[in-house]
Design a protein around this motif. Structure first.
Motif, PDB file in Angstrom:
ATOM      1  N   ARG A 107       1.115  -0.981  -0.098  1.00 20.06           N
ATOM      2  CA  ARG A 107      -0.304   0.211   0.005  1.00 20.06           C
ATOM      3  C   ARG A 107       0.696   1.650  -0.314  1.00 20.06           C
ATOM      4  NH1 ARG A 107      -3.308  -2.693   3.943  1.00 20.06           N
ATOM      5  NH2 ARG A 107      -2.165  -1.682   5.603  1.00 20.06           N
TER       6      ARG A 107
ATOM      7  N   ILE B   9       0.770   7.399  -6.893  1.00 21.82           N
ATOM      8  CA  ILE B   9      -0.589   8.585  -7.602  1.00 21.82           C
ATOM      9  C   ILE B   9      -0.132   9.567  -7.372  1.00 21.82           C
ATOM     10  CG2 ILE B   9      -3.225   8.377  -6.155  1.00 21.82           C
ATOM     11  CD1 ILE B   9      -2.737   6.015  -7.071  1.00 21.82           C
TER      12      ILE B   9
ATOM     13  N   TYR C 160       2.372   1.878  -3.468  1.00 26.91           N
ATOM     14  CA  TYR C 160       0.753   2.051  -4.354  1.00 26.91           C
ATOM     15  C   TYR C 160       0.169   3.541  -3.891  1.00 26.91           C
ATOM     16  CZ  TYR C 160      -3.681   1.333  -6.367  1.00 26.91           C
ATOM     17  OH  TYR C 160      -4.420   1.439  -7.384  1.00 26.91           O
TER      18      TYR C 160
ATOM     19  N   LEU D 126      -7.645  -1.510 -16.855  1.00 30.98           N
ATOM     20  CA  LEU D 126      -9.390  -1.618 -16.636  1.00 30.98           C
ATOM     21  C   LEU D 126      -9.937   0.198 -17.403  1.00 30.98           C
ATOM     22  CD1 LEU D 126      -9.476  -4.076 -13.438  1.00 30.98           C
ATOM     23  CD2 LEU D 126      -9.738  -4.334 -16.040  1.00 30.98           C
ATOM     24  N   PHE D 127      -9.461   1.002 -16.560  1.00 35.83           N
ATOM     25  CA  PHE D 127     -10.165   2.311 -17.017  1.00 35.83           C
ATOM     26  C   PHE D 127      -9.579   2.600 -18.626  1.00 35.83           C
ATOM     27  CE2 PHE D 127      -9.725   7.034 -17.182  1.00 35.83           C
ATOM     28  CZ  PHE D 127     -11.032   7.244 -16.596  1.00 35.83           C
TER      29      PHE D 127
ATOM     30  N   VAL E  33      -3.092  -2.653 -13.533  1.00 30.80           N
ATOM     31  CA  VAL E  33      -4.506  -3.493 -13.562  1.00 30.80           C
ATOM     32  C   VAL E  33      -5.393  -2.080 -13.928  1.00 30.80           C
ATOM     33  CG1 VAL E  33      -5.698  -4.771 -13.113  1.00 30.80           C
ATOM     34  CG2 VAL E  33      -3.383  -5.944 -13.440  1.00 30.80           C
ATOM     35  N   THR E  34      -5.321  -2.109 -12.592  1.00 30.21           N
ATOM     36  CA  THR E  34      -6.292  -0.595 -12.522  1.00 30.21           C
ATOM     37  C   THR E  34      -6.584   0.482 -13.709  1.00 30.21           C
ATOM     38  OG1 THR E  34      -6.316  -0.500 -10.128  1.00 30.21           O
ATOM     39  CG2 THR E  34      -7.514   1.772 -11.309  1.00 30.21           C
ATOM     40  N   LEU E  35      -5.179   0.450 -13.571  1.00 28.88           N
ATOM     41  CA  LEU E  35      -4.831   1.526 -15.529  1.00 28.88           C
ATOM     42  C   LEU E  35      -5.637   1.475 -16.109  1.00 28.88           C
ATOM     43  CD1 LEU E  35      -4.485   4.532 -15.807  1.00 28.88           C
ATOM     44  CD2 LEU E  35      -1.706   3.698 -15.961  1.00 28.88           C
TER      45      LEU E  35
ATOM     46  N   MET F 200      -0.737  -3.893  -9.489  1.00 30.32           N
ATOM     47  CA  MET F 200      -2.085  -3.486  -9.317  1.00 30.32           C
ATOM     48  C   MET F 200      -2.842  -2.276  -9.652  1.00 30.32           C
ATOM     49  SD  MET F 200      -2.650  -4.640  -5.648  1.00 30.32           S
ATOM     50  CE  MET F 200      -0.798  -4.703  -5.068  1.00 30.32           C
ATOM     51  N   PHE F 201      -1.253  -1.320  -9.817  1.00 32.64           N
ATOM     52  CA  PHE F 201      -0.885  -0.358 -11.085  1.00 32.64           C
ATOM     53  C   PHE F 201      -1.993   0.068 -11.566  1.00 32.64           C
ATOM     54  CE2 PHE F 201       0.734   3.359 -12.098  1.00 32.64           C
ATOM     55  CZ  PHE F 201      -0.016   4.730 -12.171  1.00 32.64           C
TER      56      PHE F 201
END
Length: 410
Positions: free
Chosen positions: A6, A13, A9, A112-113, A108-110, A105-106
């Motif tokens: 975390r 951001i 991560y 998907l968006f 994959v989130t990006l 994780m960063f």
């Protein structure tokens, strides 16, 4: 997600938001220059320009987000390394591959968006923008109702209106039409009005003259004075409402199912539609591949006191080469639709290269090593092969003396 993941991560951001704002501003501004000419030439307001630039934003984001993710990862990992935080992580038993977890994780989130934007938002925005441009070009009244300005609604046609009255009447109208090389016409009128007749827009001129020159006949000039003359403006209305849509305006199912016959009807090879479809599917993979590559190239060489500028430059060059390969694959697919798998090769190559660098040449946690001879001599004052006093006494048959408890003083 562990506390350490975390923490990493969160370090991504802040720089990501900063780079998104910077890159979006730069690319958005450059793309907005394309619509300025359309807005100005058709006499539209600043509100229409803002509408066009807003519709350009989704397309810009598909380019900005992977680049901003790469830049943010590069900045965050370099800062963590410069502050020796990554060195502490390795000393605590973390490996280079374990640092990919928060970055993954960063990414994959990006991704998907970015997938949602590329598959749905971009075609919708492109379709809306082309429709609005068609409407603006078809707004003949807005193009002609500009006071005191020479405008060119179409190549070879120049229009000037001296004054626009409060009732919409035009005073001092001048039109020069040189589209027909055999009949170059110049119209002047004291007054004129715009009228809509059966779906067509006509400029009705009053009290004017028409001069028609024929360059083929040297010195031939036809002069006509009229009380009323109509000039058709519908020819400057741009594309019709049933225009053929470009590949960037079509949604993914249409791009994947279009056949060669339909592509020929749209005057484009079927490869352009396949390339656009797989670009929407492969572009989000760069949001994972580029951050992975940034992590691998920064930490795989280990800590160096000379700094990290060299490896940062290498990471930027590698990311640029990866994106250029992707563009080359898209160009090849546009020419030959069967080459679409090549579009997925560059991002997958970046992911594989990152794992290889971190597993083969990257830093790994190291167990505690036994002290060498020099360290033993420095700590105990004897060579490792020399027996201690207790060992020497035991070899001589003497029992080791036990420490006696001190007696209390009365």
């Amino acid at each position: 997600m562990s506390r350490l993941n975390r923490y990493v991560y969160r370090q991504l951001i802040g720089p990501f938001a900063f780079f998104v704002l910077v890159f979006t501003g730069i690319i958005w501004l450059s793309q907005s220059l394309r619509v300025i000419e359309t807005v100005v030439n058709n006499g539209q307001s600043a509100l229409v320009f803002l509408e066009f630039t807003a519709l350009l934003l989704p397309r810009v984001m598909t380019v900005v987000l992977p680049v901003a993710g790469f830049a943010a990862t590069l900045y965050a990992i370099n800062r963590l390394y410069g502050d020796s935080e990554i060195t502490v992580m390795f000393a605590a038993g973390r490996s280079g591959l374990s640092l990919l977890r928060p970055v993954a994780m960063f990414g994959v989130t990006l991704a998907l968006f970015l997938t949602a934007i590329a598959i749905y938002v971009v075609p919708h925005a492109q379709r809306e923008m082309r429709d609005r441009i068609t409407e603006v070009r078809g707004d003949v009244a807005a193009a002609f109702l500009r006071e005191g300005a020479f405008i060119t609604p179409s190549p070879g046609v120049t229009v000037f209106v001296r004054r626009i009255g409060g009732d919409g009447a035009l005073d001092g109208v001048f039109i020069h039409d040189s589209r027909d090389a055999e009949q170059i016409a110049t119209y002047t009128a004291q007054r004129a009005v715009l009228l809509g007749v059966e779906g067509a827009t006509r400029l009705i001129m009053f009290d004017g003259t028409a001069q028609i020159a024929d360059p083929a006949r040297q010195g031939a000039l036809t002069f006509l004075r009229f009380d009323q003359l109509g000039y058709d403006l519908s020819q400057f209305g741009g594309e019709s409402g049933n225009r053929l849509r470009k590949p960037s305006e079509l949604f993914l199912p249409e791009l994947l199912t279009i056949d060669a016959e339909e592509a020929a009807r749209r005057l484009r090879p079927v490869g352009e539609f396949r390339a656009e479809a797989h670009e929407a599917l492969s572009a989000p993979l760069y949001a994972i591949a580029l951050p992975f590559l940034a992590v691998a190239l920064v930490i795989s060489a280990g800590f160096r006191r000379q700094g990290f500028l060299g490896r940062i430059i290498v990471a930027i060059v590698a990311a640029l080469a990866l994106r250029v390969l992707g563009l080359a694959a898209k160009s090849a697919t546009a020419g030959e639709a069967a080459l679409w798998p090549l579009m997925y090769a560059p991002p997958l190559l970046g992911v594989v290269a990152a794992f290889w660098l971190l597993s083969a040449g990257g830093m790994r946690p190291r167990g505690r090593r036994r002290p060498g001879p020099a360290a033993t001599v420095a700590a105990t004052g004897r060579h490792p092969g020399t027996p201690s006093d207790a060992e020497a006494g035991a070899q001589a048959g003497l029992a080791p003396s036990l420490p006696t408890r001190p007696r209390p003083v009365p």
